[in-house]
Design an enzyme around this catalytic site. Structure first.
Site, PDB file in Angstrom:
ATOM      1  N   SER A 205       0.857  -1.196   0.000  1.00 16.03           N
ATOM      2  CA  SER A 205       0.000   0.000   0.000  1.00 16.03           C
ATOM      3  C   SER A 205       0.889   1.241   0.000  1.00 16.03           C
ATOM      4  O   SER A 205       1.724   1.387  -0.886  1.00 16.03           O
ATOM      5  CB  SER A 205      -0.965  -0.058   1.181  1.00 16.03           C
ATOM      6  OG  SER A 205      -2.025   0.858   1.028  1.00 16.03           O
ATOM      7  N   GLU A 333      -9.057  -5.368  -4.608  1.00 12.48           N
ATOM      8  CA  GLU A 333      -8.354  -4.358  -3.819  1.00 12.48           C
ATOM      9  C   GLU A 333      -9.280  -3.436  -3.041  1.00 12.48           C
ATOM     10  O   GLU A 333      -8.960  -3.022  -1.931  1.00 12.48           O
ATOM     11  CB  GLU A 333      -7.461  -3.506  -4.732  1.00 12.48           C
ATOM     12  CG  GLU A 333      -6.185  -4.185  -5.200  1.00 12.48           C
ATOM     13  CD  GLU A 333      -5.080  -4.164  -4.154  1.00 12.48           C
ATOM     14  OE1 GLU A 333      -5.337  -3.770  -2.997  1.00 12.48           O
ATOM     15  OE2 GLU A 333      -3.950  -4.547  -4.495  1.00 12.48           O
ATOM     16  N   HIS A 429      -7.619  -5.842  -0.261  1.00 11.19           N
ATOM     17  CA  HIS A 429      -6.435  -5.062   0.083  1.00 11.19           C
ATOM     18  C   HIS A 429      -5.939  -5.444   1.478  1.00 11.19           C
ATOM     19  O   HIS A 429      -6.719  -5.538   2.432  1.00 11.19           O
ATOM     20  CB  HIS A 429      -6.796  -3.575   0.057  1.00 11.19           C
ATOM     21  CG  HIS A 429      -5.634  -2.662   0.240  1.00 11.19           C
ATOM     22  ND1 HIS A 429      -4.664  -2.485  -0.724  1.00 11.19           N
ATOM     23  CD2 HIS A 429      -5.270  -1.856   1.281  1.00 11.19           C
ATOM     24  CE1 HIS A 429      -3.778  -1.606  -0.299  1.00 11.19           C
ATOM     25  NE2 HIS A 429      -4.111  -1.226   0.916  1.00 11.19           N
TER      26      HIS A 429
END
Length: 524
Positions: A205, A333, A429
């Site tokens: 990230s 995601e 994610h």
């Protein structure tokens, strides 16, 4: 530099450090350039926590480039994590450790001593450039280091302290902190058993975005030799946009967006200003555009100096052709953010149209998405365009840029659907983090894996760790390199496969997008 095994209590350290803690049996000691550190033995590893790599960035050093840490006398205990940097409270993360020594790192090593020559992996935590703490239990590196790798995790300045465009301060101070940590690794890691000529940076990230930025930064050149970028965000700011956001944060506090103005504010109070500004995103939509849709107050700034160009432009120009790159993303995601936002399973057609209008590339991007995915309902389109804009396509384009610049890249996608929470989040994610570190039952992501974790999850985690550590050791994660013809990628699942990159419809939609630095818009 040397390592010894302490077998008796040491003499007290300097008055600044306070008395050294009594030594444990066989407690490892390592001499660094600044002084001697004492760690502890854990599951066959030597572990050193809270090691300062720069002076605390407070007082006269506030908003400045990191300064090398001063040396100390005696033996400094390295048994506890350093305090986290001030950070956003939007997710309600507790900060139990106080103090201003934010610039610390932690080392796990199976074999301290200069003769070992083990590969080194340096982890950069994520958290939207506004949150992040290397002490989180999901970042415990015992499993990774147990495979014969020295692992380093670190803290860096966040939010206004680390990334706001502040008058009189260098840009991208958080990235400069990461460079300072990498310099520390270069100068000291041999004493911990690491090979300074085999350093891999990896992050997820905002940590993946930091890795991408480091690949483009002249100051970071030569400090690492391979890079793993997990779920790279496409958000990099122009100086004008970053300065406008900084001015709004400063106005929230009633000060000027300068070093002198913001230095008068307690560091603990700054994150709340950023949170307050982005709680009113609609107010700023005409000026700040896309980042108000998925609230993103901070990101690396393409300032022309610290960060001369976006990672995609820099890599396409050959900036990292000598650095091996492993890059990828998860399939679903955005689904975690839909859960956090309270819209999972409830996305309306209006919400889908807004997302498509704001995020899809090109003047007719919304209609092109609907044509590319004719069977997709509004919620699926909402998830797709958010995921593509923020993580999936930036990650893919980083691989494309690397090979265009003459470098080598390996591509992956995590497609394994997490069984936790009823399977509602799929391959969301952050799912890759516990799988990479092998900490399936701890931390904020434990609920995704299921408790207890299944044999399939354990096996998948072992395969991912094997790939990451093999890449760090010799540059080959175990599947063919990515190229523009076959576009081969490893799909991590149960079982895993190697196939052509599966998100072809999205790839074609974004093929001509360049992920430029986001501008300040003309609206008022």
């Amino acid at each position: 530099m040397a390592v010894t095994e302490s077998r008796k209590p040491s003499e007290p350290g300097s008055s600044e450090l306070g008395p050294s803690a009594p030594s444990e049996p066989s407690a490892p000691e390592v001499r660094t350039g600044a002084g001697v550190l004492r760690g502890r033995r854990e599951a066959g590893l030597a572990v050193f926590r809270g090691v300062p790599f720069a002076e605390p960035p407070v007082g006269a050093l506030r908003f400045a480039e990191p300064r090398p840490v001063r040396g100390w006398d005696g033996v400094r205990p390295a048994l506890a994590y350093g305090p986290p940097p001030p950070q956003s409270g939007v997710l309600g993360v507790s900060q139990d450790v106080a103090g201003d020594d934010w610039l610390t790192l932690n080392v796990w090593t199976p074999e301290p001593g200069p003769a070992a020559g083990l590969p080194v992996m340096v982890w950069i935590p994520g958290g939207g450039y506004a949150m992040g703490d290397s002490s989180l239990p999901e970042y415990d590196a015992g499993h990774l280091a147990g495979s014969g790798t020295v692992v380093v995790t670190l803290n860096y300045r966040l939010g206004v302290e680390g990334f706001a465009q502040v008058g009189g301060a260098p840009a991208n101070r958080g990235l400069l902190d990461q460079v300072a940590a990498l310099r520390w690794v270069r100068d000291n890691i041999r004493a911990f058993g690491g090979d300074p000529d085999r350093v891999t940076v990896f992050g997820q990230s905002a940590g993946g975005g930091s890795v991408a930025a480091l690949l483009a930064m002249p100051r970071a050149a030569g400090l690492f030799h391979r890079a793993v970028a997990q779920s790279v965000p496409g958000t990099f700011f122009s100086p004008e946009l970053a300065a406008d956001i900084a001015a709004a944060c400063a106005a929230e506090l009633g000060v000027e967006p300068t070093v002198s103005g913001l230095s008068a504010v307690d560091p603990a109070l700054l994150p709340a200003a950023g949170d307050a500004v982005f709680a009113k995103t609609l107010q700023w939509r005409e000026r700040w555009g896309q980042i108000t849709h998925r609230p993103i107050p901070f990101a690396p700034v393409v300032d022309g100096d610290v960060l001369p160009a976006t990672p995609w432009r820099a890599l396409a120009g050959g900036a990292a052709r000598d650095v091996g790159l492993l890059v990828g993303h998860t399939r679903d995601e955005h689904r975690l953010f839909s859960l956090i936002d309270g819209v999972l399973g409830q996305v309306t057609r209006e919400q889908a149209e807004t997302a498509l209008r704001m995020l899809a590339p090109g003047p007719d991007g919304a209609s092109r998405y609907r044509r590319a995915f004719p069977e997709a309902a509004d919620e699926e389109l909402y998830e797709l365009v958010n995921a593509d804009w923020l993580f999936r396509m930036p990650s893919l384009h980083l691989a494309d840029a690397q090979i265009a610049g003459g470098g080598r890249a390996h591509l992956y996608e995590l497609t394994w659907p997490a069984p936790g929470l009823g399977g509602a989040l799929g391959a969301c994610h952050g799912l890759d983090v516990p799988l990479v570190f092998g900490n399936l039952g701890t931390g904020q992501t434990a609920a995704l894996i299921g408790d207890p974790s299944s044999p399939a999850a354990e096996e998948l985690s072992a395969r991912i760790r094997e790939a990451w550590t093999a890449f760090a050791a010799h540059g080959d994660p175990g599947w063919p390199a990515y190229d523009a013809d076959r576009r081969l990628a490893r799909l991590f699942d149960t079982p895993s496969t190697v196939t052509s990159y599966p998100e072809e419809a999205s790839r074609l939609l974004w093929r001509d997008h360049t992920f430029p630095a986001l501008p300040l818009l003309a609206g008022q």
